[in-house]
Design a protein around this motif. Structure first.
Motif, PDB file in Angstrom:
ATOM      1  N   GLN A 213       0.765  -0.909  -0.698  1.00 31.05           N
ATOM      2  CA  GLN A 213       0.074   0.425  -0.032  1.00 31.05           C
ATOM      3  C   GLN A 213       0.966   1.388   0.327  1.00 31.05           C
ATOM      4  O   GLN A 213       0.647   2.149  -0.591  1.00 31.05           O
ATOM      5  CB  GLN A 213      -1.120   0.011   1.338  1.00 31.05           C
ATOM      6  N   LYS A 214       1.591   1.935   0.838  1.00 31.96           N
ATOM      7  CA  LYS A 214       2.789   2.228   0.866  1.00 31.96           C
ATOM      8  C   LYS A 214       3.621   2.455   0.025  1.00 31.96           C
ATOM      9  O   LYS A 214       3.199   3.669  -0.734  1.00 31.96           O
ATOM     10  CB  LYS A 214       3.482   2.229   1.749  1.00 31.96           C
ATOM     11  N   GLU A 215       4.432   1.244  -1.321  1.00 28.42           N
ATOM     12  CA  GLU A 215       4.672   1.810  -2.059  1.00 28.42           C
ATOM     13  C   GLU A 215       3.655   2.015  -3.204  1.00 28.42           C
ATOM     14  O   GLU A 215       3.877   2.540  -3.988  1.00 28.42           O
ATOM     15  CB  GLU A 215       5.239   0.064  -2.648  1.00 28.42           C
ATOM     16  N   GLY A 216       2.592   1.546  -3.160  1.00 31.99           N
ATOM     17  CA  GLY A 216       1.303   2.029  -4.361  1.00 31.99           C
ATOM     18  C   GLY A 216       1.351   4.076  -4.478  1.00 31.99           C
ATOM     19  O   GLY A 216       1.095   4.480  -5.306  1.00 31.99           O
ATOM     20  N   GLU A 217       1.207   4.126  -3.019  1.00 32.28           N
ATOM     21  CA  GLU A 217       1.603   5.854  -2.716  1.00 32.28           C
ATOM     22  C   GLU A 217       2.529   6.703  -2.784  1.00 32.28           C
ATOM     23  O   GLU A 217       2.515   7.061  -3.305  1.00 32.28           O
ATOM     24  CB  GLU A 217       1.055   5.605  -1.107  1.00 32.28           C
TER      25      GLU A 217
ATOM     26  N   TYR B 107       2.313   9.361  -5.347  1.00 34.02           N
ATOM     27  CA  TYR B 107       3.119  10.540  -5.191  1.00 34.02           C
ATOM     28  C   TYR B 107       4.503  11.076  -6.554  1.00 34.02           C
ATOM     29  O   TYR B 107       4.248  12.025  -6.835  1.00 34.02           O
ATOM     30  CB  TYR B 107       3.255  10.607  -4.128  1.00 34.02           C
ATOM     31  N   MET B 108       5.007  10.101  -6.822  1.00 37.88           N
ATOM     32  CA  MET B 108       6.013  10.422  -7.561  1.00 37.88           C
ATOM     33  C   MET B 108       5.538  10.439  -8.873  1.00 37.88           C
ATOM     34  O   MET B 108       6.167  11.512  -9.568  1.00 37.88           O
ATOM     35  CB  MET B 108       6.727   8.915  -7.373  1.00 37.88           C
ATOM     36  N   SER B 109       4.574   9.792  -9.919  1.00 33.52           N
ATOM     37  CA  SER B 109       3.358  10.129 -10.346  1.00 33.52           C
ATOM     38  C   SER B 109       3.137  11.137 -10.921  1.00 33.52           C
ATOM     39  O   SER B 109       3.581  12.115 -11.615  1.00 33.52           O
ATOM     40  CB  SER B 109       2.388   9.449 -11.208  1.00 33.52           C
ATOM     41  N   ARG B 110       2.314  11.969  -9.737  1.00 33.99           N
ATOM     42  CA  ARG B 110       2.319  13.471  -9.240  1.00 33.99           C
ATOM     43  C   ARG B 110       3.671  14.660  -9.329  1.00 33.99           C
ATOM     44  O   ARG B 110       3.078  15.718 -10.080  1.00 33.99           O
ATOM     45  CB  ARG B 110       1.285  13.758  -8.260  1.00 33.99           C
ATOM     46  N   LEU B 111       4.618  13.700  -8.641  1.00 30.56           N
ATOM     47  CA  LEU B 111       5.660  14.441  -8.849  1.00 30.56           C
ATOM     48  C   LEU B 111       6.351  15.142 -10.342  1.00 30.56           C
ATOM     49  O   LEU B 111       6.376  16.459 -10.136  1.00 30.56           O
ATOM     50  CB  LEU B 111       6.476  14.266  -8.138  1.00 30.56           C
ATOM     51  N   ALA B 112       5.654  14.004 -10.450  1.00 26.73           N
ATOM     52  CA  ALA B 112       6.356  14.051 -12.162  1.00 26.73           C
ATOM     53  C   ALA B 112       5.477  14.665 -12.621  1.00 26.73           C
ATOM     54  O   ALA B 112       5.997  15.676 -13.853  1.00 26.73           O
ATOM     55  CB  ALA B 112       6.860  12.486 -13.148  1.00 26.73           C
ATOM     56  N   SER B 113       4.623  14.883 -13.002  1.00 18.63           N
ATOM     57  CA  SER B 113       3.325  15.974 -13.534  1.00 18.63           C
ATOM     58  C   SER B 113       3.985  16.661 -13.660  1.00 18.63           C
ATOM     59  O   SER B 113       3.386  18.040 -14.015  1.00 18.63           O
ATOM     60  CB  SER B 113       1.856  14.880 -13.183  1.00 18.63           C
ATOM     61  N   MET B 114       4.116  17.467 -11.904  1.00 17.99           N
ATOM     62  CA  MET B 114       4.253  18.355 -11.487  1.00 17.99           C
ATOM     63  C   MET B 114       4.676  19.426 -12.524  1.00 17.99           C
ATOM     64  O   MET B 114       5.454  20.662 -12.680  1.00 17.99           O
ATOM     65  CB  MET B 114       3.821  18.439  -9.787  1.00 17.99           C
TER      66      MET B 114
END
Length: 127
Positions: A20-24, A28-35
Motif C-alpha cells: 500500500q505504501k509503495e503504491g502511495e 506521489y512520484m507520478s504526481r511529482l513528475a506531472s507537477m
C-alpha cells in the motif's frame, strides 16, 4: 506506525501495508513528475511571455515617434492638397484667359478681314 504495532503485525499484513505504501509512493512520484512537467512548461511559457513583453515594450517606445511622423505627414498632405487647389484655380483662370484671348483674336481677325474686304471693294470701285 508505532514500534509496538509493527511488532504485532503478521508478515502478510506487513507486506500488504508495504505494498500500500509503495503504491502511495508511486502515486506521489507520478504526481511529482506531472507537477515538474507542468512547472517546466509554465517556466518555458513565462520565458516566451517575458520575451514577447520586452518586444512589445520596445515597439511601444516607437509609437510616439511614429505618431509625430504621422502628424507631420498629415500636415504635408494638407499643404499639398491646398497647393493643388490653388494650382487648379490658377489653371482655370489661365484657361478662361486663353478662351478670352482666342475670342479677342477671332474678333480682330474678323475685323481685319472686314477691313481688307472693305479696302478691296473700295479699290475695285476706284478702278
Amino acid at each position: 506506525m508505532s514500534p509496538y504495532y509493527m511488532k504485532s503485525m503478521t508478515p502478510s499484513a506487513f507486506e500488504a501495508t508495504l505494498r500500500q505504501k509503495e503504491g502511495e509512493l508511486a502515486s506521489y512520484m507520478s504526481r511529482l513528475a506531472s507537477m515538474e512537467s507542468i512547472r517546466d512548461s509554465l517556466a518555458e511559457e513565462l520565458v516566451k511571455m517575458t520575451a514577447q513583453c520586452e518586444k512589445l515594450r520596445s515597439e511601444a517606445s516607437t509609437v510616439p515617434g511614429i505618431r509625430a511622423e504621422l502628424e507631420a505627414l498629415r500636415r504635408r498632405h494638407s499643404a499639398a492638397l491646398e497647393l493643388m487647389g490653388e494650382r487648379d484655380e490658377e489653371l482655370e483662370e489661365l484657361r478662361a484667359d486663353i478662351a478670352d484671348l482666342k475670342e479677342m483674336y477671332r474678333e480682330q481677325v474678323s475685323l481685319l478681314v472686314n477691313q481688307i474686304q472693305t479696302l478691296s471693294s473700295s479699290m475695285g470701285a476706284a478702278e
